[in-house]
Each structure stands twice: as structure tokens, then as C-alpha cells.
Design a protein around this motif. Structure first.
Motif: not given
Length: 326
Positions: A226-244
């Protein structure tokens, strides 16, 4: 906070009886209590189900995995069978929230959580999800974090769960228990797209209780992540993510499971990406071409057009990592 009654269910029979009478189930309370504080939710009765025997993680007879609804996010992420069979689930859970929240929040509660849309949580704003027919303030408001897939004129809010993206990719099933007995609902059908009724978010019947989530057996070897792109590395909701998840045998991709988060009104399964991969040999060119299919049907808004390109990048990057080309 508005007055409400509280009862603790000693067994599933008591829980179902209270749920049938309109009680709202609560376990970790990490979402519902917040919404009650903000007066977004005003349940008359809370039914504590934390003592029910739904805390088991079990490998099924065919080699799938069943996770009880009351297993905490932290317990599920750390469970050796989850980590070995479906690391995409562990990674999604570990990237989901703070350690304190993961210790309290349950798997059932996580997939039931409601959107983090600012307008939904602001009771002075128009929101069809909270008050049907009132309008959607996000359509012409600040919508950087909102959905580009599965939207309607009634709602553009994203579903916030990370692990739900992994469950969608793996084609999991939600197990339910209600007055009419047990039933199973494919994960793709459990969380509902908004259409004209964004206030109806799950395919639950009155009084039904989630008992667990079951992931089917998949061909081995299987590599997932799972890859998660977010505004900060600490706890934050995803801008985009991908489960492969990819099954590669003889140098050819035989099975591909791909879903995206942070971009859809529900966790977004990507069948066009999957079909572009199956039967092909892993390569950077293949993954670039397949990722181009990720944004099919996207309807970006004024502030979130960047998500189209970011979604393609996220899917391509995770395909490369799981496919072994990066």
C-alpha cells in the motif's frame, strides 16, 4: 451534546434486539463520539458491543483470511497471518492513524467511518449527506481534498478509510448478522456511491451488525503493498493512495488486484488497470501504460485537478514497487 441512552450488549442477541429498535452500535467510538460532539450525529441510543466475541483473526479453509469486526486496527496490523498473507492490509492500517487511534478503533468501525469533508462536519454548511436536499457546499467551495471519481451533483466527499482500499482491491466480503440471519456482501457493494442519496452510505439493513471482513484466497506467490500520498508524513488523510497485489508466475502477471483511495467517493477499484496487466510481463513501460487507465471517468473540481496526475503517478509507482521494476 444531546441527551442519549447507553446500553451494553452482553451477547449478539441483545445487540441485535437493541439495534432493531434503533440503537447505534459503538465499540472504539473513535468516529461516532467525535460526530456526536460536533452535533453531526444525534443518536438516541448507543449500544456498546465491545464485549461481543468478534475479535478473532483466522485463516479460512481455502487459505483466505477472516478478521473479526472488533479486532483493533493495531491488532490486525500486527497479526502474523495478516502480515504474511496480505501485507497490503497491514501497511494500510499502519498508515491510517495515530498509534492511540489504532489501539482503540476497530476494523468494523473503520469501514463504517464517515467522511472527513469539512462541510459535512460543519453543521452550518449545506450538506446533502448530513441533511438531504440542502445542497453540497463543496461543489463550489474549497474542494482540494474531495473526490474526482464516483461523484454526483449531490456529493463529492471522499471515503477516508485506508484499509477499505486494501479490502476493495482484494475483493473482500463483509459478513453481516441481522434479524433475518447471516449474509455476506461483496465489499464493492457494501459502501455506496452517493448518486442522489449520499446520506445512505452502506448497504446495511435495520439493526444489522458487522461481524467481520473476509478476504478470499488468492493464487500464490502473491506480493502486495500500500502506498499513501499525503501532505505530511505524520497522521494525515490521503491525497491519493494505491493498494496493489500481483501474482506473477513464469515471469507473467497472472492475477492483478488494484484499487485507489483519496480520490473516490468510495474506495475505488481499478479494473481497467488490472486488465491491462494480466497476461503481460512486468516492465516499466507496462506499468506506465496501465497506470494511464487509473483516472478513467474522473471529474475533477476547481481545486483538485492535480489529483488526476497524482493518481496515475501513485498507481504507477506502486505497480513498479510490487512488480519488482523499482
Amino acid at each position: 451534546m444531546h441527551p442519549f441512552s447507553f446500553t451494553k450488549a452482553a451477547n449478539t442477541r441483545e445487540a441485535l434486539h437493541a439495534g432493531r429498535r434503533g440503537g447505534r452500535y459503538i465499540a472504539g467510538g473513535t468516529t461516532l463520539v467525535d460526530l456526536m460532539r460536533e452535533t453531526v450525529e444525534r443518536p438516541e441510543t448507543l449500544v456498546d458491543i465491545s464485549d461481543l466475541p468478534l475479535r478473532e483473526v483466522k485463516v479460512t479453509e481455502r487459505g483466505g483470511l477472516r478478521i473479526g469486526a472488533l479486532v483493533s486496527m493495531a491488532e490486525a496490523a500486527a497479526h502474523p497471518k495478516v502480515r504474511s498473507l496480505f501485507p497490503v492490509v497491514s501497511e494500510a492500517l499502519e498508515l491510517s492513524a495515530s498509534a492511540q487511534l489504532r489501539n482503540m478503533a476497530t476494523i468494523g468501525g473503520n469501514i463504517m467511518q464517515r467522511t472527513r469533508c469539512t462541510y459535512f462536519r460543519d453543521v452550518t454548511a449545506d450538506c446533502n449527506k448530513r441533511e438531504p436536499g440542502s445542497g453540497c457546499a463543496a461543489l463550489h467551495g474549497f474542494n482540494r481534498m474531495h473526490a474526482i471519481l464516483g461523484t454526483s451533483e449531490a456529493c463529492v466527499a471522499t471515503h477516508p478509510s485506508d484499509v477499505a482500499v486494501a479490502f476493495a482491491a482484494l475483493e473482500a466480503t463483509v459478513r453481516l448478522l441481522g434479524p433475518g440471519g447471516e449474509r455476506k456482501v461483496p465489499f464493492a457493494d457494501f459502501l455506496l456511491r452517493p448518486s442522489n442519496t449520499p446520506n445512505r452510505e452502506q448497504a446495511l439493513r435495520q439493526g444489522e451488525l458487522i461481524t467481520g471482513v473476509e478476504i478470499p484466497a488468492l493464487p500464490r506467490p502473491l506480493k502486495s503493498g500500500y502506498l499513501k500520498v499525503r501532505d505530511r508524513q505524520s497522521y494525515e488523510f490521503a491525497l491519493t493512495s494505491a493498494a496493489v497485489a500481483l501474482h506473477v508466475r513464469g515471469g507473467v502477471i497472472r492475477e492483478a488486484k488494484v484499487a485507489a483511495g483519496g480520490v473516490g467517493t468510495v474506495p475505488w477499484k481499478l479494473p481497467a488497470v488490472e486488465q491491462a496487466l494480466i497476461g503481460e510481463r512486468p516492465s516499466e513501460a507496462l506499468f506506465t501504460a496501465a497506470a494511464e487507465q487509473a483516472s478513467q471517468g474522473a471529474r475533477p473540481l476547481e481545486n483538485n485537478r492535480f489529483k488526476v496526475a497524482l493518481l496515475k503517478w501513485t498507481v504507477e509507482r506502486q505497480l513498479r514497487v510490487i512488480g519488482g521494476t523499482e
